[in-house]
Design an enzyme around this catalytic site. Structure first.
Site, PDB file in Angstrom:
ATOM      1  N   GLU A  67      -5.259  -8.621   1.123  1.00  0.00           N
ATOM      2  CA  GLU A  67      -5.922  -8.238   2.373  1.00  0.00           C
ATOM      3  C   GLU A  67      -7.395  -7.987   2.099  1.00  0.00           C
ATOM      4  OE1 GLU A  67      -4.373  -4.946   4.612  1.00  0.00           O
ATOM      5  OE2 GLU A  67      -2.288  -5.516   4.263  1.00  0.00           O
ATOM      6  N   GLU A 110       0.798  -1.219   0.000  1.00  0.00           N
ATOM      7  CA  GLU A 110       0.000   0.000   0.000  1.00  0.00           C
ATOM      8  C   GLU A 110       0.840   1.284   0.000  1.00  0.00           C
ATOM      9  OE1 GLU A 110      -2.867  -0.143   3.162  1.00  0.00           O
ATOM     10  OE2 GLU A 110      -3.862  -1.912   2.364  1.00  0.00           O
TER      11      GLU A 110
END
Length: 459
Positions: free
Chosen positions: A361, A166
């Site tokens: 995720e 991320e």
């Protein structure tokens, strides 16, 4: 609901991150990270919580891996703490830090669990932070050196390597609105960090391939950005702007050869992009074998001249209104909309074809509380809300597969309750409950439900 089955060899697993679970913040030569510093800064993290102990996974990894095996996990995505390997971010690798990941990797393989490595999940060595962190181009070079050191120890046993987790969070939450380490609030710094993070990925990917890595990827958290009014041209323009800052500023250089023109123009209104040098975009765009997708919630926006914007999106002030989440929410206040995952996977597959996808995720925080122990066994944690969330998102993922998306697997976030960054320990994402005082692990109802999903390869 209809029964569904996932493709043969679909990869089922769970994910964690080093600073959130390992603890042992000063053990075996580990140096400080920007998160050690940030969490000790008054007012930055809920009630001053830190990752000093977290889930003590550093000392309890063997029992944790045994529990993973009991639950039937086929893969485990973990991150390596850069400060364990290079306490100052540069120089020789610390053998004691590498030893831990060596032990963890062997424990996973002994249980038939595929290790998936993330090399950077936000815990930059503080020594590099002191030199500008990701606003300093040198950090990208140091990252490639660090990646090579980790591969040299573990590359003979680990097949799947991902560079960054991320980068949107690292750049914007770290440098634009200051909600994450290092806590800066500077739009120019944020855009500089975006580029150097991507450059770090490109340099590390090249180094890993040169060393013999078989599968190299990166994990992003793309947003499903939706207009408040699908018929509004102003809202469509707001979607385009936010999509550019959240999605295309990362995905286009990684998968389409360079930054999109409209994003470059927006960035140039805030900072002259002299940090982009000739040859950088070619490095960043080196082919990858896997794109990790982290998904939690959609974003709804409207185009308004009085829009407050959002500090995590520099330059959206006076142009964009971010709608508050509506409908059922998680304990993080995030909107629950599984259809957003289907849309997002389809969009990425269409816009950037040919790259296999992995959900690295997906999960939700809810206020889980165990009941009382009974003569028949330990306390139970009945987390029906989480089961419903996971069920809906797995069905959304399957729908994307049925529409032709090359989705290879699903990793639930998270295996354990853990340190949830600025939220400290008050938000619980795990399918396994952790009593932070005793470190007792208790599989929640969602863990047993997920165990059944894996065993039948479907719902």
């Amino acid at each position: 609901m209809n029964e569904i089955r996932f493709p043969e060899h679909f990869l089922w697993g769970a994910a964690t991150a080093a600073y959130q679970i390992e603890g042992a913040a000063r053990d075996d030569g580990r140096g400080p990270s920007i998160w050690d510093t940030f969490s000790r800064t008054p007012g930055k993290v809920y009630q001053g919580h830190t990752g000093d102990v977290a889930c003590d996974h550093y000392h309890r990894y063997a029992d944790d891996v045994a529990l993973m095996a009991e639950l039937g996990l086929r893969a485990y995505r973990f991150s390596v703490a850069w400060p364990r390997i290079q306490p100052d971010g540069t120089g020789p690798a610390n053998p004691r830090g590498l030893d831990f990941y060596d032990r963890l990797t062997d424990a996973l393989l002994d249980r038939g669990i595929d290790p998936i490595v993330t090399l950077y999940h936000w815990d930059l060595p503080q020594a590099l932070g002191d030199r500008g962190g990701w606003t300093n181009r040198d950090t990208a070079e140091h990252f490639a050196t660090y990646a090579t050191a980790v591969y040299a120890r573990l590359g003979d046993r680990i097949d799947v390597w991902t560079t960054l987790n991320e980068p949107w969070c690292s750049a914007y939450l770290g440098y634009a609105n200051g909600l994450h380490a290092p806590g800066e609030q500077d739009g120019a710094a944020a855009f500089t960090a975006v580029h150097h993070l991507l450059l770090g990925h490109g340099l590390a990917a090249r180094a890993l391939r040169a060393a013999g890595a078989r599968s190299v990827g990166v994990t992003v958290n793309p947003a499903d950005v939706r207009p408040a009014d699908p018929q509004s041209a102003a809202d469509a323009a707001a979607v385009r702007l936010v999509d550019g800052l959240h999605n295309r500023i990362f995905l286009d250089p990684l998968l389409a050869g360079g930054y999109p023109d409209d994003v470059r123009e927006h960035v140039a209104r805030i900072v002259e992009p002299t940090f982009i040098r000739d040859g950088d975009e070619k490095l960043i765009a080196a082919p990858i074998d896997l794109l990790g997708i982290n998904y939690y919630a959609p974003s709804y926006v409207a185009g308004r001249p009085d829009g407050a914007g959002n500090g995590a999106y520099p330059g959206t002030e006076g142009a964009v209104h971010f709608l508050p989440p509506a409908g059922p929410l998680t304990d993080m206040g995030w909107m629950i909309e599984p259809a957003g995952l289907t849309r997002l996977l389809e969009r990425i597959a269409a816009d950037y074809p040919g790259v296999p996808l992995l959900i690295t995720e997906n999960g939700a925080a809810f206020p889980d509380k165990p009941g009382a122990d009974s003569p028949d066994g330990p306390a139970q944690v009945i987390d029906a809300d989480r089961i419903a969330y996971l069920d809906g998102h797995l069905r959304a993922a399957h729908e994307a597969i049925s529409r032709g998306v090359d989705l290879r697997g699903y990793l639930v976030w998270s295996f354990l309750d853990n340190f949830e960054w600025a939220e400290g320990y008050r938000k619980r994402f795990g399918i396994v409950h952790v009593d932070y005082l005793t470190q007792r692990r208790t599989p929640k109802a969602s863990a047993r439900w997920y165990q059944e999903v894996i065993s039948r390869n479907g719902l």
